[in-house]
Design a protein around this motif. Structure first.
Motif: not given
Ligand SMILES: [Zn+2]
Length: 153
Positions: A86-88, A12-13
């Motif tokens: 960031d955010n996948y 995800a991050h």
């Protein structure tokens, strides 16, 4: 979805270090003591790569390397790519470049070197020659082939 997308975007991050030569992933983990920190880390070894045959990949969650840290990786994996996630999504992607110098990370292999006696931060000046990457100690001015450090660490 293509395989390489899945490999890169599975966190995800954080930071994905891609295109590490097969065999160097573990070395990088140990050398930079990545696994001593609290962040979840996923390591892929001997993954198939279109360009490299086989490669290693390291995913470090919740951590973004600064460019100085990332470029230290070039000592072990000169073609590595850094993907900031960031955010996948890959929000930044760049190739590491060999730094001009490396501070504090490496110990001088010369046992008579003052940096091994005194509480100073080690420093090596880096250059490339026909035989590979050469590191010259700032203190004793001896030059060492980068391969020597790989064997020591
Ligand atoms: Zn030295």
């Amino acid at each position: 979805m293509p395989q390489h997308k899945l490999q890169v975007e599975a966190i995800a991050h954080g930071t994905v270090i891609d295109h590490i030569p097969a065999g160097m992933g573990i070395r990088i983990l140990k050398f930079f003591q990545l696994s001593d920190q609290d962040h979840p880390i996923t390591v892929g070894l001997n993954l198939r790569s279109k360009h490299q045959g086989k490669k290693d990949i390291i995913k470090v969650e919740d951590t973004v390397f600064d460019v100085t840290q990332a470029n230290q990786l070039a000592l072990f994996a000169k073609d590595a790519t850094i993907n900031v996630i960031d955010n996948y999504e890959v929000v930044e992607k760049y190739r590491v470049t060999l730094p001009d110098a490396i501070d504090s990370v490496l110990a001088c292999p010369n046992s008579n070197c003052i940096s091994n006696e005194e509480p100073v931060n080690t420093k090596f000046h880096i250059s490339e020659s026909a035989s590979g990457v050469v590191l010259k100690c700032h203190y004793c001015e001896k030059s060492f082939n980068q391969r020597l450090f790989n064997e020591l660490n």
